[in-house]
Design an enzyme around this catalytic site. Structure first.
Site, mmCIF file in Angstrom:
data_model
loop_
_atom_site.group_PDB
_atom_site.id
_atom_site.type_symbol
_atom_site.label_atom_id
_atom_site.label_comp_id
_atom_site.label_asym_id
_atom_site.label_seq_id
_atom_site.Cartn_x
_atom_site.Cartn_y
_atom_site.Cartn_z
ATOM 1 N N SER A 111 36.579 36.954 40.547
ATOM 2 C CA SER A 111 35.665 37.245 41.644
ATOM 3 C C SER A 111 34.602 38.278 41.310
ATOM 4 C CB SER A 111 36.462 37.719 42.863
ATOM 5 O OG SER A 111 37.169 38.915 42.569
ATOM 6 N N HIS B 197 37.804 31.297 44.327
ATOM 7 C CA HIS B 197 36.374 31.237 44.028
ATOM 8 C C HIS B 197 36.003 30.014 43.202
ATOM 9 C CE1 HIS B 197 35.556 35.330 45.575
ATOM 10 N NE2 HIS B 197 36.796 35.563 45.180
ATOM 11 N N LYS C 284 36.126 30.663 51.954
ATOM 12 C CA LYS C 284 34.938 30.836 51.110
ATOM 13 C C LYS C 284 34.100 29.560 51.161
ATOM 14 C CE LYS C 284 37.042 34.501 48.411
ATOM 15 N NZ LYS C 284 38.157 34.737 49.338
#
Length: 386
Positions: free
Chosen positions: A178, A206, A236
Protein backbone atom coordinates in the site's frame (compact mmCIF):
# COMPACT_ATOMS: atom_id res chain seq x y z
CA UNK A 1 -3.80 10.39 35.44
CA UNK A 2 -3.88 11.70 31.85
CA UNK A 3 -0.34 13.11 32.01
CA UNK A 4 1.20 10.10 30.24
CA UNK A 5 -1.14 10.48 27.27
CA UNK A 6 -0.50 14.22 27.04
CA UNK A 7 3.27 13.62 27.05
CA UNK A 8 2.94 11.14 24.21
CA UNK A 9 0.90 13.61 22.16
CA UNK A 10 3.36 16.43 22.90
CA UNK A 11 6.16 14.19 21.66
CA UNK A 12 4.31 13.67 18.39
CA UNK A 13 3.89 17.42 18.00
CA UNK A 14 7.64 17.96 18.50
CA UNK A 15 8.44 15.27 15.91
CA UNK A 16 5.96 16.66 13.35
CA UNK A 17 4.07 13.40 13.66
CA UNK A 18 0.72 14.31 15.22
CA UNK A 19 -2.37 13.04 13.38
CA UNK A 20 -5.61 15.01 13.26
CA UNK A 21 -8.94 14.41 11.56
CA UNK A 22 -9.92 16.71 8.70
CA UNK A 23 -13.53 16.98 7.59
CA UNK A 24 -14.24 16.95 3.85
CA UNK A 25 -17.57 16.81 2.05
CA UNK A 26 -17.35 14.56 -1.05
CA UNK A 27 -18.65 16.11 -4.28
CA UNK A 28 -17.92 13.15 -6.53
CA UNK A 29 -15.37 10.33 -6.79
CA UNK A 30 -12.37 12.68 -7.06
CA UNK A 31 -13.48 16.07 -5.65
CA UNK A 32 -14.19 17.14 -2.07
CA UNK A 33 -15.16 20.43 -0.43
CA UNK A 34 -13.99 22.08 2.77
CA UNK A 35 -14.90 25.56 3.98
CA UNK A 36 -16.49 26.33 0.60
CA UNK A 37 -13.25 25.49 -1.25
CA UNK A 38 -12.99 22.59 -3.66
CA UNK A 39 -10.08 20.14 -3.53
CA UNK A 40 -8.88 17.38 -5.82
CA UNK A 41 -8.60 14.12 -3.89
CA UNK A 42 -5.34 12.29 -4.64
CA UNK A 43 -5.21 10.23 -1.44
CA UNK A 44 -8.11 7.82 -1.90
CA UNK A 45 -8.07 4.08 -2.54
CA UNK A 46 -11.25 4.40 -4.59
CA UNK A 47 -9.24 3.10 -7.55
CA UNK A 48 -12.12 2.46 -9.95
CA UNK A 49 -14.00 5.60 -8.92
CA UNK A 50 -17.12 3.60 -8.15
CA UNK A 51 -18.25 5.39 -4.98
CA UNK A 52 -20.47 7.70 -7.03
CA UNK A 53 -21.30 5.24 -9.81
CA UNK A 54 -25.09 5.19 -10.26
CA UNK A 55 -25.11 1.39 -10.56
CA UNK A 56 -23.35 0.99 -7.22
CA UNK A 57 -25.55 3.55 -5.50
CA UNK A 58 -28.60 1.75 -6.85
CA UNK A 59 -27.27 -1.51 -5.40
CA UNK A 60 -26.95 0.10 -1.97
CA UNK A 61 -30.44 1.60 -2.12
CA UNK A 62 -32.05 -1.66 -3.22
CA UNK A 63 -30.27 -3.54 -0.43
CA UNK A 64 -31.62 -1.17 2.20
CA UNK A 65 -35.10 -1.07 0.71
CA UNK A 66 -35.38 -4.86 0.57
CA UNK A 67 -33.63 -5.89 3.78
CA UNK A 68 -33.61 -2.78 6.00
CA UNK A 69 -30.85 -0.58 7.34
CA UNK A 70 -28.99 -3.05 9.55
CA UNK A 71 -28.35 -6.76 9.90
CA UNK A 72 -29.35 -6.91 13.58
CA UNK A 73 -26.74 -9.38 14.73
CA UNK A 74 -23.89 -11.72 13.87
CA UNK A 75 -24.56 -14.09 11.00
CA UNK A 76 -24.23 -17.20 13.17
CA UNK A 77 -26.90 -15.87 15.52
CA UNK A 78 -29.31 -13.88 13.37
CA UNK A 79 -28.76 -15.70 10.08
CA UNK A 80 -27.53 -14.62 6.66
CA UNK A 81 -29.75 -12.65 4.31
CA UNK A 82 -29.66 -13.60 0.60
CA UNK A 83 -27.42 -10.71 -0.50
CA UNK A 84 -24.57 -12.16 1.56
CA UNK A 85 -24.93 -15.51 -0.19
CA UNK A 86 -24.99 -13.84 -3.60
CA UNK A 87 -21.90 -11.75 -2.85
CA UNK A 88 -19.89 -14.63 -1.42
CA UNK A 89 -20.78 -16.89 -4.34
CA UNK A 90 -19.72 -14.20 -6.82
CA UNK A 91 -16.51 -13.43 -4.89
CA UNK A 92 -15.58 -17.12 -4.95
CA UNK A 93 -16.19 -17.22 -8.70
CA UNK A 94 -14.31 -13.95 -9.16
CA UNK A 95 -11.29 -15.34 -7.29
CA UNK A 96 -11.63 -18.80 -8.89
CA UNK A 97 -11.95 -20.51 -5.49
CA UNK A 98 -14.47 -22.89 -3.93
CA UNK A 99 -15.90 -20.50 -1.33
CA UNK A 100 -15.61 -16.99 0.10
CA UNK A 101 -16.48 -15.37 3.42
CA UNK A 102 -17.27 -11.69 4.02
CA UNK A 103 -15.90 -9.83 7.07
CA UNK A 104 -16.79 -6.35 8.32
CA UNK A 105 -13.45 -4.81 7.27
CA UNK A 106 -10.28 -5.89 5.54
CA UNK A 107 -8.48 -5.31 8.84
CA UNK A 108 -10.83 -7.74 10.59
CA UNK A 109 -10.41 -10.25 7.77
CA UNK A 110 -6.62 -10.28 8.21
CA UNK A 111 -6.67 -10.35 12.00
CA UNK A 112 -9.43 -12.96 12.12
CA UNK A 113 -7.93 -15.23 9.47
CA UNK A 114 -4.31 -15.28 10.63
CA UNK A 115 -5.18 -15.63 14.33
CA UNK A 116 -7.52 -18.53 13.47
CA UNK A 117 -5.31 -20.58 11.13
CA UNK A 118 -2.05 -20.04 13.04
CA UNK A 119 -1.26 -20.87 16.67
CA UNK A 120 1.75 -21.18 18.98
CA UNK A 121 2.89 -24.23 16.98
CA UNK A 122 2.92 -22.31 13.69
CA UNK A 123 5.82 -20.46 12.09
CA UNK A 124 4.62 -17.40 10.16
CA UNK A 125 6.85 -15.94 7.46
CA UNK A 126 5.80 -12.32 6.93
CA UNK A 127 7.11 -9.66 4.55
CA UNK A 128 8.70 -6.81 6.52
CA UNK A 129 6.43 -4.24 4.84
CA UNK A 130 3.15 -6.08 5.33
CA UNK A 131 0.12 -4.06 6.41
CA UNK A 132 -0.50 -3.42 10.11
CA UNK A 133 -3.53 -5.72 10.05
CA UNK A 134 -1.31 -8.62 8.99
CA UNK A 135 1.20 -7.79 11.70
CA UNK A 136 -1.54 -7.64 14.33
CA UNK A 137 -3.01 -10.93 13.13
CA UNK A 138 0.41 -12.55 13.51
CA UNK A 139 0.75 -11.20 17.05
CA UNK A 140 -2.70 -12.40 18.08
CA UNK A 141 -2.01 -15.89 16.72
CA UNK A 142 0.94 -16.27 19.14
CA UNK A 143 2.81 -18.02 16.35
CA UNK A 144 6.56 -17.64 15.87
CA UNK A 145 6.91 -14.77 13.37
CA UNK A 146 9.88 -14.67 11.00
CA UNK A 147 9.91 -11.38 9.12
CA UNK A 148 11.89 -11.41 5.87
CA UNK A 149 13.23 -8.32 4.11
CA UNK A 150 10.79 -6.78 1.67
CA UNK A 151 10.18 -9.14 -1.28
CA UNK A 152 13.50 -10.90 -0.55
CA UNK A 153 12.85 -14.47 -1.67
CA UNK A 154 16.44 -15.56 -1.02
CA UNK A 155 16.22 -14.49 2.62
CA UNK A 156 12.87 -16.23 2.96
CA UNK A 157 14.36 -19.43 1.58
CA UNK A 158 17.19 -19.16 4.12
CA UNK A 159 14.64 -18.79 6.95
CA UNK A 160 12.80 -21.87 5.72
CA UNK A 161 16.00 -23.89 5.76
CA UNK A 162 16.57 -22.93 9.40
CA UNK A 163 13.02 -23.78 10.46
CA UNK A 164 11.67 -27.05 11.84
CA UNK A 165 10.45 -28.98 8.80
CA UNK A 166 7.69 -30.59 10.88
CA UNK A 167 6.21 -27.32 12.14
CA UNK A 168 3.08 -25.85 10.58
CA UNK A 169 4.05 -22.97 8.31
CA UNK A 170 2.34 -19.95 6.78
CA UNK A 171 3.67 -17.38 4.32
CA UNK A 172 1.69 -14.15 4.33
CA UNK A 173 2.21 -11.16 2.08
CA UNK A 174 0.48 -8.13 0.66
CA UNK A 175 -0.17 -8.52 -3.06
CA UNK A 176 0.26 -4.83 -3.86
CA UNK A 177 2.05 -3.00 -1.05
CA UNK A 178 0.00 0.00 0.00
CA UNK A 179 2.81 2.48 0.67
CA UNK A 180 5.25 1.54 -2.13
CA UNK A 181 2.85 0.38 -4.82
CA UNK A 182 5.02 -2.58 -5.81
CA UNK A 183 3.85 -6.14 -6.42
CA UNK A 184 4.88 -9.15 -4.32
CA UNK A 185 6.80 -11.92 -6.16
CA UNK A 186 3.88 -14.29 -5.63
CA UNK A 187 5.11 -16.79 -8.22
CA UNK A 188 8.36 -17.32 -6.32
CA UNK A 189 6.58 -17.36 -2.96
CA UNK A 190 4.28 -20.05 -4.33
CA UNK A 191 7.25 -22.21 -5.32
CA UNK A 192 8.72 -21.90 -1.84
CA UNK A 193 5.39 -22.71 -0.22
CA UNK A 194 5.21 -25.98 -2.12
CA UNK A 195 8.88 -26.84 -1.51
CA UNK A 196 8.47 -26.38 2.26
CA UNK A 197 4.86 -27.49 2.72
CA UNK A 198 3.56 -24.07 3.81
CA UNK A 199 0.21 -22.38 3.39
CA UNK A 200 0.37 -19.23 1.27
CA UNK A 201 -1.86 -16.24 1.98
CA UNK A 202 -2.00 -13.04 -0.09
CA UNK A 203 -3.77 -9.82 0.91
CA UNK A 204 -5.25 -8.35 -2.26
CA UNK A 205 -6.67 -5.18 -0.69
CA UNK A 206 -4.83 -2.95 -3.20
CA UNK A 207 -4.63 -5.54 -5.98
CA UNK A 208 -8.33 -6.30 -6.49
CA UNK A 209 -9.57 -4.03 -9.26
CA UNK A 210 -6.06 -2.87 -10.21
CA UNK A 211 -3.92 -5.78 -11.47
CA UNK A 212 -4.52 -9.23 -12.95
CA UNK A 213 -7.32 -7.87 -15.16
CA UNK A 214 -8.88 -6.64 -11.93
CA UNK A 215 -8.87 -10.07 -10.30
CA UNK A 216 -5.77 -9.46 -8.19
CA UNK A 217 -2.28 -10.81 -7.59
CA UNK A 218 -2.99 -14.51 -8.08
CA UNK A 219 -4.55 -13.78 -11.47
CA UNK A 220 -1.62 -11.48 -12.33
CA UNK A 221 0.70 -14.50 -11.95
CA UNK A 222 -1.80 -17.05 -13.36
CA UNK A 223 -1.99 -18.77 -9.97
CA UNK A 224 -5.65 -18.32 -9.08
CA UNK A 225 -6.27 -22.00 -8.32
CA UNK A 226 -2.95 -22.46 -6.55
CA UNK A 227 -2.93 -19.84 -3.78
CA UNK A 228 -4.35 -21.21 -0.51
CA UNK A 229 -5.91 -18.00 0.84
CA UNK A 230 -6.82 -14.86 -1.09
CA UNK A 231 -7.96 -11.96 1.04
CA UNK A 232 -9.28 -8.59 -0.04
CA UNK A 233 -11.49 -5.62 0.74
CA UNK A 234 -14.79 -4.30 -0.52
CA UNK A 235 -13.79 -0.78 0.52
CA UNK A 236 -11.25 0.22 -2.13
CA UNK A 237 -11.85 -0.65 -5.78
CA UNK A 238 -15.33 -1.97 -4.98
CA UNK A 239 -16.46 1.32 -3.48
CA UNK A 240 -18.24 -0.07 -0.42
CA UNK A 241 -17.02 -1.30 2.97
CA UNK A 242 -15.96 -4.71 4.27
CA UNK A 243 -13.44 -7.46 3.64
CA UNK A 244 -13.46 -11.04 2.39
CA UNK A 245 -11.44 -14.24 2.33
CA UNK A 246 -11.55 -16.69 -0.58
CA UNK A 247 -10.17 -20.22 -0.58
CA UNK A 248 -11.15 -23.87 -0.54
CA UNK A 249 -14.23 -24.94 1.38
CA UNK A 250 -12.21 -26.43 4.25
CA UNK A 251 -10.47 -23.11 4.97
CA UNK A 252 -13.69 -21.10 4.76
CA UNK A 253 -15.68 -23.51 6.94
CA UNK A 254 -12.84 -23.45 9.46
CA UNK A 255 -12.95 -19.63 9.59
CA UNK A 256 -16.71 -19.64 10.10
CA UNK A 257 -16.14 -21.77 13.18
CA UNK A 258 -12.87 -20.34 14.49
CA UNK A 259 -12.40 -16.70 13.41
CA UNK A 260 -13.31 -14.46 16.35
CA UNK A 261 -13.62 -11.26 14.30
CA UNK A 262 -16.23 -13.01 12.16
CA UNK A 263 -18.09 -14.89 14.89
CA UNK A 264 -18.44 -12.01 17.35
CA UNK A 265 -19.28 -9.12 14.99
CA UNK A 266 -22.66 -7.85 13.89
CA UNK A 267 -22.85 -8.37 10.14
CA UNK A 268 -22.54 -5.59 7.58
CA UNK A 269 -25.65 -3.69 6.55
CA UNK A 270 -27.68 -4.68 3.46
CA UNK A 271 -26.70 -1.37 1.81
CA UNK A 272 -22.99 -2.21 2.20
CA UNK A 273 -23.45 -5.66 0.69
CA UNK A 274 -25.72 -4.37 -2.08
CA UNK A 275 -23.16 -1.74 -3.08
CA UNK A 276 -20.27 -4.24 -3.05
CA UNK A 277 -22.21 -6.76 -5.13
CA UNK A 278 -23.13 -4.11 -7.69
CA UNK A 279 -19.52 -2.88 -7.87
CA UNK A 280 -18.21 -6.40 -8.36
CA UNK A 281 -20.63 -6.87 -11.25
CA UNK A 282 -19.50 -3.56 -12.79
CA UNK A 283 -15.88 -4.68 -12.59
CA UNK A 284 -16.70 -8.01 -14.24
CA UNK A 285 -18.97 -6.68 -16.98
CA UNK A 286 -17.74 -3.18 -17.83
CA UNK A 287 -14.17 -3.36 -19.13
CA UNK A 288 -14.09 0.40 -19.75
CA UNK A 289 -13.72 1.11 -16.02
CA UNK A 290 -10.50 -0.87 -15.67
CA UNK A 291 -9.27 0.46 -19.00
CA UNK A 292 -9.67 4.06 -17.81
CA UNK A 293 -7.72 3.26 -14.67
CA UNK A 294 -4.82 1.76 -16.63
CA UNK A 295 -4.80 4.70 -19.05
CA UNK A 296 -4.63 7.13 -16.14
CA UNK A 297 -1.87 5.16 -14.41
CA UNK A 298 0.20 5.22 -17.61
CA UNK A 299 -0.49 8.90 -18.20
CA UNK A 300 0.39 9.92 -14.64
CA UNK A 301 3.62 7.92 -14.86
CA UNK A 302 4.58 9.75 -18.04
CA UNK A 303 3.76 13.16 -16.57
CA UNK A 304 5.69 12.55 -13.36
CA UNK A 305 8.73 11.34 -15.29
CA UNK A 306 8.50 14.40 -17.56
CA UNK A 307 9.03 16.71 -14.55
CA UNK A 308 11.86 14.60 -13.13
CA UNK A 309 9.95 12.61 -10.50
CA UNK A 310 10.56 8.85 -10.38
CA UNK A 311 7.48 6.74 -11.11
CA UNK A 312 6.45 3.34 -12.44
CA UNK A 313 3.17 2.24 -14.00
CA UNK A 314 2.77 -1.06 -12.11
CA UNK A 315 -0.12 0.11 -9.92
CA UNK A 316 -2.18 3.27 -9.20
CA UNK A 317 -0.04 4.03 -6.11
CA UNK A 318 2.68 6.67 -6.54
CA UNK A 319 4.95 7.03 -3.48
CA UNK A 320 6.79 10.36 -3.64
CA UNK A 321 9.64 9.88 -1.18
CA UNK A 322 10.55 13.13 0.62
CA UNK A 323 12.47 12.05 3.74
CA UNK A 324 11.85 14.05 6.91
CA UNK A 325 8.46 14.57 8.52
CA UNK A 326 8.86 18.36 8.39
CA UNK A 327 9.67 18.47 4.67
CA UNK A 328 6.89 16.03 3.83
CA UNK A 329 4.37 18.15 5.71
CA UNK A 330 5.62 21.22 3.82
CA UNK A 331 5.01 19.53 0.46
CA UNK A 332 1.60 18.32 1.59
CA UNK A 333 0.70 21.86 2.72
CA UNK A 334 1.83 23.32 -0.62
CA UNK A 335 -0.42 20.87 -2.45
CA UNK A 336 -3.28 21.67 -0.08
CA UNK A 337 -2.98 25.37 -0.78
CA UNK A 338 -3.05 24.50 -4.48
CA UNK A 339 -6.33 22.65 -3.95
CA UNK A 340 -4.91 19.12 -3.89
CA UNK A 341 -5.22 16.51 -1.13
CA UNK A 342 -1.87 14.72 -1.00
CA UNK A 343 -1.50 13.34 2.50
CA UNK A 344 1.85 13.22 4.29
CA UNK A 345 2.59 9.61 5.23
CA UNK A 346 4.88 9.42 8.26
CA UNK A 347 6.15 6.86 10.80
CA UNK A 348 5.02 4.43 12.04
CA UNK A 349 3.19 3.84 8.74
CA UNK A 350 6.57 4.05 6.97
CA UNK A 351 10.12 3.77 8.35
CA UNK A 352 11.78 6.79 9.96
CA UNK A 353 13.42 8.94 7.30
CA UNK A 354 11.14 7.62 4.54
CA UNK A 355 8.18 9.95 4.94
CA UNK A 356 6.38 10.53 1.67
CA UNK A 357 3.44 11.90 -0.23
CA UNK A 358 1.36 8.92 -1.31
CA UNK A 359 -0.56 9.88 -4.44
CA UNK A 360 -3.18 7.61 -5.97
CA UNK A 361 -4.85 7.99 -9.34
CA UNK A 362 -8.27 6.56 -10.11
CA UNK A 363 -10.38 5.75 -13.13
CA UNK A 364 -12.43 8.87 -12.39
CA UNK A 365 -9.61 11.40 -12.75
CA UNK A 366 -9.12 13.20 -16.06
CA UNK A 367 -5.92 14.21 -17.84
CA UNK A 368 -6.25 17.89 -16.97
CA UNK A 369 -6.45 17.03 -13.27
CA UNK A 370 -3.43 14.73 -13.54
CA UNK A 371 -1.44 17.44 -15.37
CA UNK A 372 -2.25 19.92 -12.62
CA UNK A 373 -1.25 17.52 -9.83
CA UNK A 374 2.08 16.60 -11.42
CA UNK A 375 3.03 20.22 -12.12
CA UNK A 376 1.99 21.30 -8.61
CA UNK A 377 4.03 18.51 -7.06
CA UNK A 378 7.02 19.50 -9.17
CA UNK A 379 6.66 23.10 -7.98
CA UNK A 380 6.35 21.98 -4.34
CA UNK A 381 9.52 19.91 -4.49
CA UNK A 382 11.39 22.67 -6.33
CA UNK A 383 10.36 25.14 -3.61
CA UNK A 384 11.52 22.70 -0.95
CA UNK A 385 14.91 22.26 -2.65
CA UNK A 386 15.40 26.03 -2.90
Amino acid sequence: MYEFFKEQLDSKVQNHNLRTLTEYCPIDAVRVKRDDKEYLMMASNNYLGLTFDSRVIEGAVKGAQQYGTGSGGSRLVSGTFPLFTELENELAKFKNTEKALVFNTGYMANVGTISAIADKNTIIFSDALNHASIIDGCRLSRGAVKAYSHCDVDELKYLFKQADRNARKLIVTDGVFSMDGDIAPLDKLYELSRDYNALLMVDDAHATGTIGNGHGTAAYFNLEKEIDIQLGTLSKSLGSVGGYVAGNSTIIDYLINMSRSFIFSTALSPADIGAALAALRVLESDSSVLQRLHENVNYMTEQLLSVGIDATNETPIFPILIGSNEDTLAVSQYLYEAGIIGTAIRPPTVPIGESRIRLTVTAAHNKEQIDYVCQSLHNAIKQLDS
